[in-house]
Write an enzyme that holds these catalytic residues in place. Structure first.
Site, PDB file in Angstrom:
ATOM      1  N   LYS A  10      10.263 -23.736 -10.399  1.00  0.00           N
ATOM      2  CA  LYS A  10       8.885 -23.236 -10.580  1.00  0.00           C
ATOM      3  C   LYS A  10       8.865 -22.274 -11.776  1.00  0.00           C
ATOM      4  O   LYS A  10       9.600 -22.499 -12.732  1.00  0.00           O
ATOM      5  CB  LYS A  10       8.379 -22.601  -9.285  1.00  0.00           C
ATOM      6  CG  LYS A  10       8.574 -23.544  -8.083  1.00  0.00           C
ATOM      7  CD  LYS A  10       7.831 -23.143  -6.859  1.00  0.00           C
ATOM      8  CE  LYS A  10       8.075 -24.159  -5.754  1.00  0.00           C
ATOM      9  NZ  LYS A  10       7.327 -23.919  -4.543  1.00  0.00           N
ATOM     10  N   GLU A 160       5.860 -33.201   0.852  1.00  0.00           N
ATOM     11  CA  GLU A 160       5.922 -31.743   0.932  1.00  0.00           C
ATOM     12  C   GLU A 160       4.702 -31.210   1.686  1.00  0.00           C
ATOM     13  O   GLU A 160       3.640 -30.980   1.074  1.00  0.00           O
ATOM     14  CB  GLU A 160       5.923 -31.140  -0.467  1.00  0.00           C
ATOM     15  CG  GLU A 160       7.122 -31.546  -1.306  1.00  0.00           C
ATOM     16  CD  GLU A 160       7.498 -30.450  -2.294  1.00  0.00           C
ATOM     17  OE1 GLU A 160       8.635 -29.992  -2.249  1.00  0.00           O
ATOM     18  OE2 GLU A 160       6.630 -30.047  -3.084  1.00  0.00           O
ATOM     19  N   GLY A 166       7.363 -22.669   0.607  1.00  0.00           N
ATOM     20  CA  GLY A 166       7.488 -21.245   0.300  1.00  0.00           C
ATOM     21  C   GLY A 166       7.154 -20.337   1.465  1.00  0.00           C
ATOM     22  O   GLY A 166       6.973 -19.138   1.290  1.00  0.00           O
TER      23      GLY A 166
HETATM   24  P1  PGA Z   1      10.217 -24.190  -1.250  1.00  0.00           P
HETATM   25  O1  PGA Z   1       9.410 -25.053  -2.325  1.00  0.00           O
HETATM   26  O2  PGA Z   1      11.567 -24.831  -1.077  1.00  0.00           O
HETATM   27  O3  PGA Z   1      10.296 -22.814  -1.839  1.00  0.00           O
HETATM   28  O4  PGA Z   1       9.409 -24.219   0.008  1.00  0.00           O
HETATM   29  C1  PGA Z   1       9.484 -26.455  -2.341  1.00  0.00           C
HETATM   30  C2  PGA Z   1       8.603 -27.004  -3.426  1.00  0.00           C
HETATM   31  O5  PGA Z   1       7.513 -26.455  -3.642  1.00  0.00           O
HETATM   32  O6  PGA Z   1       8.958 -27.983  -4.107  1.00  0.00           O
END
Ligand code: PGA
Length: 243
Positions: A10, A160, A166
């Site tokens: 990200k 997802e 997150g």
């Molecule tokens: P996360 O994000 O592992 O921090 O939950 C996954 C993503 O958004 O691809």
């Protein structure tokens, strides 16, 4: 079919430093897992030069050039040496208001440019509580991708669920296994001969602690990892847990 483990940084960089991170990840024996790192745009070439992992961008424009301040085209991503691009991530859909029609245009152009699309789909809690997950995900696939994937050689789908991204609240292995069957059925319905066996990854709060439960059901083709992918030790521990 090989498995995938994608690090989605990200808009972050690994606290240990990019060099140390890449040295650790590139030293790992990938076994039958394609290790992919998706850094912010300015670091694409950096990761490409490290050599041992595949590289994905986190987004791309639906145009190859033009007066589009702040955008980055699929050609530019390709020129940096990246192989893939993440599209339709829920942060792009929700925070940057990307509709399915725009995602479809990005998909088409990315495919025409030779990038492998990692197409993200996922429901929010309202949809899950209403028991509409299967229909919602099929609709997302249909509206964003049915036409756009016409010329694609391959596509990677990342399931997802928005409520798991997150939040520290991962879906359970059983829940993911059930949903992946429904996504597989939708792929078979929309692209019977071409993408019926496309890899389907899971993403949403994946950590070294829950990877065992997630893989125990045997249906997941890999993971798209955000937070835990910023620490090379955690990322490699997830990789080790995919055995
Ligand atoms: P996360 O994000 O592992 O921090 O939950 C996954 C993503 O958004 O691809």
């Amino acid at each position: 079919m090989s498995k995938y483990l994608i690090a989605n940084w990200k808009m972050n960089l690994p606290p240990e430093g990019i060099e140390a991170y890449l040295a650790n990840v590139c030293a790992a024996d990938p076994r039958d897992v394609a290790l992919v790192v998706a850094p912010p745009f300015p670091f694409l070439r950096h990761v490409v030069q490290a050599g041992a992992v595949s590289v994905a961008a986190q987004n791309c424009s639906d145009q190859q050039s033009g007066a589009l301040t702040g955008e980055v085209s699929p050609n530019m991503i390709r020129e940096c040496g990246a192989d893939a691009v993440i599209l339709g991530h829920s942060e792009r859909r929700n925070l940057f208001h990307e509709p399915d029609a725009l995602i479809a245009r990005k998909l088409s152009l990315a495919i025409a440019t030779g990038l492998t699309p990692v197409l993200c789909i996922g429901e929010d809690l309202r949809v899950r509580d209403a028991g509409e997950v299967s229909r919602f995900l099929a609709d997302q696939l249909k509206t964003a991708a049915v036409d756009a994937l016409g010329d694609a050689r391959e596509v990677i789908v990342a399931y997802e669920p928005i409520w798991a991204i997150g939040t520290g609240r991962s879906a359970t292995g059983a829940m993911v296994a059930e949903t992946l069957v429904e996504i597989r059925q939708a792929l078979e319905r929309f692209w019977p001969s071409r993408f019926a066996s496309a890899p389907i990854l899971y993403g949403g709060s994946v950590t070294p602690d829950n990877v065992h439960d997630l893989v125990a059901h045997g249906t997941i083709d890999g993971f798209l990892v955000g937070g835990a992918s910023l620490d090379s030790r955690k990322f490699l521990a997830i990789h080790a847990g995919m055995r």
